[in-house]
Enzyme design. Sequence first.
Site, PDB file in Angstrom:
ATOM      1  N   LYS A 269       0.457  -0.958   0.327  1.00  0.00           N
ATOM      2  CA  LYS A 269      -0.425  -0.291  -0.266  1.00  0.00           C
ATOM      3  C   LYS A 269       0.756   1.329  -0.136  1.00  0.00           C
ATOM      4  O   LYS A 269       0.826   2.408  -1.261  1.00  0.00           O
ATOM      5  CB  LYS A 269      -0.863  -0.211   1.269  1.00  0.00           C
ATOM      6  CG  LYS A 269      -1.845   1.103   1.541  1.00  0.00           C
ATOM      7  CD  LYS A 269      -2.540   1.074   2.629  1.00  0.00           C
ATOM      8  CE  LYS A 269      -1.663   1.553   4.094  1.00  0.00           C
ATOM      9  NZ  LYS A 269      -1.902   2.766   4.436  1.00  0.00           N
ATOM     10  N   ASN A 270       1.889   0.912   0.999  1.00  0.00           N
ATOM     11  CA  ASN A 270       2.799   2.538   1.035  1.00  0.00           C
ATOM     12  C   ASN A 270       3.688   3.323   0.228  1.00  0.00           C
ATOM     13  O   ASN A 270       4.011   3.803  -0.326  1.00  0.00           O
ATOM     14  CB  ASN A 270       3.375   2.315   2.250  1.00  0.00           C
ATOM     15  CG  ASN A 270       2.232   2.553   3.557  1.00  0.00           C
ATOM     16  OD1 ASN A 270       1.237   3.122   3.277  1.00  0.00           O
ATOM     17  ND2 ASN A 270       2.545   2.374   4.698  1.00  0.00           N
TER      18      ASN A 270
ATOM     19  N   CYS B  24      -4.387  12.732  12.144  1.00  0.00           N
ATOM     20  CA  CYS B  24      -5.410  11.617  12.036  1.00  0.00           C
ATOM     21  C   CYS B  24      -5.268  10.530  13.593  1.00  0.00           C
ATOM     22  O   CYS B  24      -4.728  11.521  14.366  1.00  0.00           O
ATOM     23  CB  CYS B  24      -4.978  10.459  11.258  1.00  0.00           C
ATOM     24  SG  CYS B  24      -3.071   9.503  12.131  1.00  0.00           S
TER      25      CYS B  24
ATOM     26  N   ARG C  40       0.542  14.582  13.081  1.00  0.00           N
ATOM     27  CA  ARG C  40       1.605  14.436  11.432  1.00  0.00           C
ATOM     28  C   ARG C  40       1.609  15.421  10.543  1.00  0.00           C
ATOM     29  O   ARG C  40       1.205  15.857   9.844  1.00  0.00           O
ATOM     30  CB  ARG C  40       0.776  13.248  10.504  1.00  0.00           C
ATOM     31  CG  ARG C  40       0.350  12.106  11.740  1.00  0.00           C
ATOM     32  CD  ARG C  40      -0.334  10.525  11.589  1.00  0.00           C
ATOM     33  NE  ARG C  40       0.613  10.399  10.010  1.00  0.00           N
ATOM     34  CZ  ARG C  40       0.122   9.491   9.433  1.00  0.00           C
ATOM     35  NH1 ARG C  40      -0.902   8.627   9.399  1.00  0.00           N
ATOM     36  NH2 ARG C  40       0.914   9.077   8.731  1.00  0.00           N
TER      37      ARG C  40
ATOM     38  N   ARG D  45      -8.565  -0.106   4.357  1.00  0.00           N
ATOM     39  CA  ARG D  45      -7.641   0.663   3.694  1.00  0.00           C
ATOM     40  C   ARG D  45      -6.573  -0.326   3.646  1.00  0.00           C
ATOM     41  O   ARG D  45      -6.154  -0.047   2.890  1.00  0.00           O
ATOM     42  CB  ARG D  45      -7.660   2.419   5.044  1.00  0.00           C
ATOM     43  CG  ARG D  45      -8.401   3.063   5.422  1.00  0.00           C
ATOM     44  CD  ARG D  45      -8.401   3.818   6.091  1.00  0.00           C
ATOM     45  NE  ARG D  45      -6.990   4.150   5.154  1.00  0.00           N
ATOM     46  CZ  ARG D  45      -6.539   6.066   5.792  1.00  0.00           C
ATOM     47  NH1 ARG D  45      -6.796   6.583   7.103  1.00  0.00           N
ATOM     48  NH2 ARG D  45      -5.271   6.083   5.371  1.00  0.00           N
TER      49      ARG D  45
ATOM     50  N   ASP E 299       4.508   0.127  11.741  1.00  0.00           N
ATOM     51  CA  ASP E 299       3.161   0.214  11.477  1.00  0.00           C
ATOM     52  C   ASP E 299       3.633  -1.280  11.799  1.00  0.00           C
ATOM     53  O   ASP E 299       2.262  -2.147  11.538  1.00  0.00           O
ATOM     54  CB  ASP E 299       3.302  -0.039   9.843  1.00  0.00           C
ATOM     55  CG  ASP E 299       3.607   1.182   9.442  1.00  0.00           C
ATOM     56  OD1 ASP E 299       3.476   1.376   8.103  1.00  0.00           O
ATOM     57  OD2 ASP E 299       3.024   2.165  10.454  1.00  0.00           O
TER      58      ASP E 299
HETATM   59  C1  EPZ Z   1       4.690   6.728   6.171  1.00  0.00           C
HETATM   60  O1  EPZ Z   1       3.896   7.927   6.977  1.00  0.00           O
HETATM   61  C2  EPZ Z   1       3.498   5.907   6.382  1.00  0.00           C
HETATM   62  N1  EPZ Z   1       2.399   6.351   5.338  1.00  0.00           N
HETATM   63  C3  EPZ Z   1       3.104   5.099   7.836  1.00  0.00           C
HETATM   64  O2  EPZ Z   1       2.162   4.496   7.286  1.00  0.00           O
HETATM   65  C4  EPZ Z   1       4.360   4.593   8.871  1.00  0.00           C
HETATM   66  O3  EPZ Z   1       4.187   4.587   9.602  1.00  0.00           O
HETATM   67  C5  EPZ Z   1       5.414   5.856   8.488  1.00  0.00           C
HETATM   68  O4  EPZ Z   1       5.247   6.145   7.012  1.00  0.00           O
HETATM   69  C6  EPZ Z   1       6.786   5.345   9.113  1.00  0.00           C
HETATM   70  O5  EPZ Z   1       7.172   4.540   8.818  1.00  0.00           O
HETATM   71  C7  EPZ Z   1       2.034   6.484   4.024  1.00  0.00           C
HETATM   72  O6  EPZ Z   1       3.715   5.900   3.196  1.00  0.00           O
HETATM   73  C8  EPZ Z   1       1.418   6.509   3.322  1.00  0.00           C
HETATM   74  P1  EPZ Z   1       7.047  10.096   8.515  1.00  0.00           P
HETATM   75  P2  EPZ Z   1       4.426   9.217   6.436  1.00  0.00           P
HETATM   76  O7  EPZ Z   1       7.097  11.314   7.514  1.00  0.00           O
HETATM   77  O8  EPZ Z   1       5.533   9.298   5.678  1.00  0.00           O
HETATM   78  C9  EPZ Z   1       6.392  13.185  12.094  1.00  0.00           C
HETATM   79  C10 EPZ Z   1       0.413   2.885   7.870  1.00  0.00           C
HETATM   80  O9  EPZ Z   1      -0.059   2.334   8.854  1.00  0.00           O
HETATM   81  N2  EPZ Z   1       6.524  14.623  10.702  1.00  0.00           N
HETATM   82  O10 EPZ Z   1       7.800   9.148   7.989  1.00  0.00           O
HETATM   83  O11 EPZ Z   1       3.234   9.796   7.347  1.00  0.00           O
HETATM   84  C11 EPZ Z   1       6.033  12.561  12.052  1.00  0.00           C
HETATM   85  O12 EPZ Z   1       4.001  13.311  12.210  1.00  0.00           O
HETATM   86  C12 EPZ Z   1       1.091   4.352   7.688  1.00  0.00           C
HETATM   87  O13 EPZ Z   1       0.297   1.792   6.326  1.00  0.00           O
HETATM   88  C13 EPZ Z   1       6.828  16.063  10.983  1.00  0.00           C
HETATM   89  O14 EPZ Z   1       6.583  15.988  11.905  1.00  0.00           O
HETATM   90  O15 EPZ Z   1       5.619   9.408   8.210  1.00  0.00           O
HETATM   91  C14 EPZ Z   1       5.676  10.389  12.594  1.00  0.00           C
HETATM   92  O16 EPZ Z   1       5.614  11.491  13.512  1.00  0.00           O
HETATM   93  C15 EPZ Z   1       0.669   4.732   9.575  1.00  0.00           C
HETATM   94  N3  EPZ Z   1       6.742  16.228  10.328  1.00  0.00           N
HETATM   95  C16 EPZ Z   1       7.361  11.304  12.224  1.00  0.00           C
HETATM   96  O17 EPZ Z   1       7.665  12.549  11.020  1.00  0.00           O
HETATM   97  C17 EPZ Z   1       6.608  16.331   8.446  1.00  0.00           C
HETATM   98  O18 EPZ Z   1       7.237  16.932   7.833  1.00  0.00           O
HETATM   99  C18 EPZ Z   1       7.987  10.218  10.712  1.00  0.00           C
HETATM  100  O19 EPZ Z   1       6.753  10.412  10.030  1.00  0.00           O
HETATM  101  C19 EPZ Z   1       6.524  14.886   8.024  1.00  0.00           C
HETATM  102  C20 EPZ Z   1       6.278  13.904   9.271  1.00  0.00           C
END
Ligand code: EPZ
Length: 422
Positions: free
Chosen positions: A22-23, A118, A123, A400, A308
């Site tokens: 998915k991701n 969410c 996020r 989802r 995840d």
């Molecule tokens: C991706 O989300 C995945 N989603 C998530 O999977 C996964 O948990 C996550 O990466 C971590 O591996 C998809 O790929 C669609 P991040 P993403 O940016 O990109 C903070 C699932 O269950 N952050 O690596 O949103 C953020 O809040 C989903 O399939 C900022 O602060 O994750 C988090 O605490 C859930 N500012 C941390 O960084 C930003 O601009 C990591 O987030 C971006 C992120």
Amino acid sequence: MDSILVTGGGVLNGEIPIAGAKNACLTLMPATLLSDEPLTLTNAPRLADIATMTALLRSLGAEVSSLQGGQVLALSSHDVNNLKADYDIVRKMRASILVLGPLLARQGHAVVSLPGGCAIGARPVDLHLKGLEALGAVLELKDGYVHADAPGGLKGATFEFPFVSVGATENILMAATLARGTTVLKNAAREPEIVDLAECLIKMGAQIEGHGTSTITIQGVQSLKGATHPVVTDRIELGTYMLAPAITGGTVELLGGRIDLVAAFCEKLDESGVSVEETQRGLKVSRKNGRLSAVNISTEPFPGFPTDLQAQMMALLCTADGVSVLEENIFENRFMHAPELIRMGANIDVHGGTARVTGVERLRGAPVMATDLRASVSLILAGLAAEGETVVSRVYHLDRGYERVEEKLGACGARIERIKGA
Ligand code: EPZ
């Protein structure tokens, strides 16, 4: 809203095919916006989130055809005529922000709704925006939308992420492929989904090196071609279903499973007493012997233990022998499955980002509520080994990210059925 009824008790034996990630698919699809030639994705998963991304791309004027029952996606953004991604679609799925970089890189302008938070956390997308500004984008936040302009196109730059972000790495990587000059991304995410995206972009004519390491170098090109690319195996679906025989006993072969995608996870399974054997067709999983042992988990960016899979691992550890400590370091609110597992008799103590799980002999079935995608499947896993019936409500969360759960687990002997809701 549908529910899932699980009647616990039996062991599982059989095989489960693992779908495309998915991701990975959610970042490969927006890559079509970088080229006016067709992009074909094979091994695509059939999931609600993919349908949402399809709707978003179509709202921009891109063509998305779902072929072979959804396993093949034929995309073209030749006729993109709308550069605004509306809140009503973006709020359904945060990955929608991934259209921002590609739209801006090729069209020079984009208006994308801020995705909002969410269940698992606020996020923010500040790193996405900072990265694009580093490439010369001019951004303005107005009435909940990011208004982005790149007068004269984006320009290559060196950008260091203050902490690892999967989505921000994907957004900036895509934008940089069409920026003038060289871009160096430091402290970039190393997830297999990033590697998959880079390999697809390279097939489209992008010049990228270092993907899969913390430093990715991109030489911008004038334009990108079309390509055909298979979506990489879903390591989170893989890890989730590896836990099914670990929780119930029995032996299940995960078809298409690759040990390199789940190395850190397998180390913890091994430590707890779960055997993982590489076979010609994937990975075969069973218990080594008797009750599993408690293990400590700390979630980290790849190649560390994936956030995840934290909820699913907690379900396993609820009946392991001893006390397990789980540290959730990526998201600020990702223990919502704990109160539901406690309803099933688990002994879990949550303080901030740490959960202490004291193993009990057996869980008892109960009505529980899914709160987010991975929490929902952790409750199903817990129900497989619990005594009696577990009804998981709000399974729209589940749909989802998991294709046909009841079929895949049912084929291995699980007593699981979907109850159509009102
Ligand atoms: C991706 O989300 C995945 N989603 C998530 O999977 C996964 O948990 C996550 O990466 C971590 O591996 C998809 O790929 C669609 P991040 P993403 O940016 O990109 C903070 C699932 O269950 N952050 O690596 O949103 C953020 O809040 C989903 O399939 C900022 O602060 O994750 C988090 O605490 C859930 N500012 C941390 O960084 C930003 O601009 C990591 O987030 C971006 C992120």
